[in-house]
Motif scaffolding. Sequence first.
Motif: not given
Length: 405
Positions: A43-44, A100-103, A383-385
């Motif tokens: 994910r990242q 939002f799901g896994a995010y 979000s931070a990234l």
Amino acid sequence: MFEYFKEYFDFRGLVLCAALVAAGLISLYSATYDAGAAAIYQRQTYWVAAGFVAMMVAALFPFRTLQRLAIPTYVLSLLLLVAVLVFGKTISGSRSWFGFGAYGIQPSELVKVATVLALAAFLARSDVSLVRLRHLLVALGIVLIPVALILAQPDLGTALVFFAMLLPVLFWAGAPHFIVCALLAPVIVGAGALFGTTVFLVSIGVVGVMLYATHENKFALASIFGLMVAVGLSVQAVYARLPVYQQKRIATFINPESDPLGAGYNVIQAKVAIGSGGWAGKGYLQGTQTQLNFIPEQWTDFIFCVPGEEFGFIGASLILVLFGLFLFHGIGIASASKNPFSSIAAVGFVGIVATHLLINVGMSLGILPVIGLPLPFLSYGGSALLANMTMVGLLMNFYANRKEH
């Protein structure tokens, strides 16, 4: 064409950002390698791709339009903070996420960018002077409104970042030294009061010297000093009203050994990980503390332990050098910018990254309390990234327009 890019494209900022993101992916892969968390690394990588898109959009966005949209963007960001309090997802006791799901998206990270731009847009106005109380209160209000909404989630760590960003911005924008010292004084006195009477009295003395050296009149000096004493005397009462988990974090900061299997566990294991790395480290994917998962969720707040253990003092120092170069580059852009808006905003972005860096590394070394702040570009978190890479893009934008008035 090459001369144009050399003059207006911020290659140095791009390279430093890419190096920090690459270090983050390397560390994140190791942190999740044997922890059954491979999906986190995957994910990242998606967030990194999205971050580079956001960075380039911010870098190429029309400069004058950016300045005009600063206040509307800020208002929209406040609406997002209100919405997350109503419709947000609660994680670790904080309602600060849209799921939002896994995010998930954490609006407070994006609000940092919007707040800096709005504050810079206000302070850059030719009719604004921080010597005037009315203008100072407006500047403080721009920061304190999102802070109040973030504290309602509650998210103390993120709220502290806003305050830490405010001080260098006000200083850069020309606020009297007395004002900056008066805003910093409660932090010094409040922190000193946590360590007992002796440290409290020393902090009062330090604050007194600071205020006296910068005071404008005796009444203001006496008023602020009296307020600082009241703040220090009320710390214990405020501490007693904090949630239990925050009390434990503060207690273990003062003495991690007081709860070695509870609130102090992460700090102790982080110090062991970094200390055991020695000069050159144990080798990539060979860190015992990280690979054996002694540090819970080491891919977030304690990601600095990975390069510290696996690449030792040399690897950890390299990360800090990259951050140092990035921060100095940001200050260089602020100094070179002829437009007050871009100059002030650049200092705000540098302040945000510097605050995250100092607190996160301080948490890992056990010299600051654990307040849940990620390490920019390295820690897991979309979000931070996105917010950090958007700030890099805006710095690139300011670099390209540094000669604009």
